[in-house]
Design an enzyme around this catalytic site. Structure first.
Site, PDB file in Angstrom:
ATOM      1  N   ARG A  62       0.830  -1.197  -0.210  1.00  0.00           N
ATOM      2  CA  ARG A  62       0.125   0.085   0.189  1.00  0.00           C
ATOM      3  C   ARG A  62       0.953   1.221   0.001  1.00  0.00           C
ATOM      4  NH1 ARG A  62      -4.815  -0.899  -1.976  1.00  0.00           N
ATOM      5  NH2 ARG A  62      -6.126  -2.638  -0.921  1.00  0.00           N
ATOM      6  N   ALA A  74     -10.752  -7.122  -1.461  1.00  0.00           N
ATOM      7  CA  ALA A  74     -11.669  -5.606  -1.449  1.00  0.00           C
ATOM      8  C   ALA A  74     -11.370  -5.006  -2.695  1.00  0.00           C
ATOM      9  CB  ALA A  74     -11.212  -4.902  -0.094  1.00  0.00           C
ATOM     10  N   GLU A  90     -14.735  -8.577  -7.111  1.00  0.00           N
ATOM     11  CA  GLU A  90     -13.476  -8.587  -6.507  1.00  0.00           C
ATOM     12  C   GLU A  90     -13.097 -10.181  -5.840  1.00  0.00           C
ATOM     13  OE1 GLU A  90     -11.159  -6.223  -6.322  1.00  0.00           O
ATOM     14  OE2 GLU A  90     -12.332  -4.601  -7.448  1.00  0.00           O
ATOM     15  N   GLU A  94      -9.330 -11.392  -6.937  1.00  0.00           N
ATOM     16  CA  GLU A  94      -8.371 -11.354  -5.921  1.00  0.00           C
ATOM     17  C   GLU A  94      -7.994 -12.559  -5.563  1.00  0.00           C
ATOM     18  OE1 GLU A  94      -8.263  -8.358  -3.015  1.00  0.00           O
ATOM     19  OE2 GLU A  94      -8.425  -6.677  -4.495  1.00  0.00           O
ATOM     20  N   GLU A 138      -2.144  -4.420  -9.893  1.00  0.00           N
ATOM     21  CA  GLU A 138      -2.380  -5.211  -8.559  1.00  0.00           C
ATOM     22  C   GLU A 138      -1.427  -6.399  -8.488  1.00  0.00           C
ATOM     23  OE1 GLU A 138      -6.621  -5.146  -6.334  1.00  0.00           O
ATOM     24  OE2 GLU A 138      -6.499  -6.462  -8.051  1.00  0.00           O
TER      25      GLU A 138
END
Length: 177
Positions: A62, A74, A90, A94, A138
């Site tokens: 992050r 999330a 999601e 993920e 990501e």
């Protein structure tokens, strides 16, 4: 007592891909004027994914905190997208899972002083797994953690992400019923 603040003037300060920042001049309940800085965000979801006695978490760098955090899966809502649709998308992206059973865990307003994001929380169970499909920017590592260990980590401060702590502890209360 009416605590409503009336917007007198609004000025956009920044518009980005995800956020919009504005500065508003407001009339306060006592008749004086004040300034409010507001960050607009489309909202998001968090999913407490349970597979038997395990919670599926993701580790992700992050940037705003310059470190890797461990969180529940999330993501951000797309314009006009219902929160439940976002949650299903999601979960698949993920951790590569689909859920046979969903439970709403409510919504969170994480920082109401200036940040206009609502996070919708869900619990996903009866999971079936396939391939993940993260966003191109990501980079995630999926972790399988015993549920009671996740609860302990929420309580001892190991897990600090607000949506994760709230979802794990709400899930714990539901499982006790």
């Amino acid at each position: 007592m009416d605590m409503t603040e009336k917007t007198l003037e609004s000025r956009e300060v920044y518009r980005g891909r995800i956020l919009r920042v504005r500065e508003d001049r407001v009339r306060l309940p006592n008749g004086k004027e004040g300034v409010r800085e507001v960050v607009e965000h489309p909202g998001g979801v968090g999913i407490l994914a349970l597979d038997g006695d395990d919670v599926l978490l993701v580790k992700q760098y992050r940037y705003a905190f310059s470190r890797v955090l461990t969180e529940i899966p999330a993501g951000k809502r797309e314009p006009g997208e219902a929160p439940f649709v976002t949650a299903q998308r999601e979960l698949k992206e993920e951790i590569g899972a689909e859920a046979g059973r969903w439970t709403e865990l409510g919504a969170l307003i994480a920082s109401p002083g200036c940040y206009g994001e609502t996070l919708y929380l869900y619990m996903a169970e009866d999971l079936t797994f396939g391939e993940t499909d993260p966003d191109e920017d990501e980079f995630l590592e999926v972790l399988r953690v015993p549920f009671e260990e996740a609860v302990r980590q929420c309580m001892d401060g190991t897990l600090t992400d607000a949506k994760t702590v709230a979802a794990v502890l709400k899930g714990r209360l539901l499982r006790e019923r």
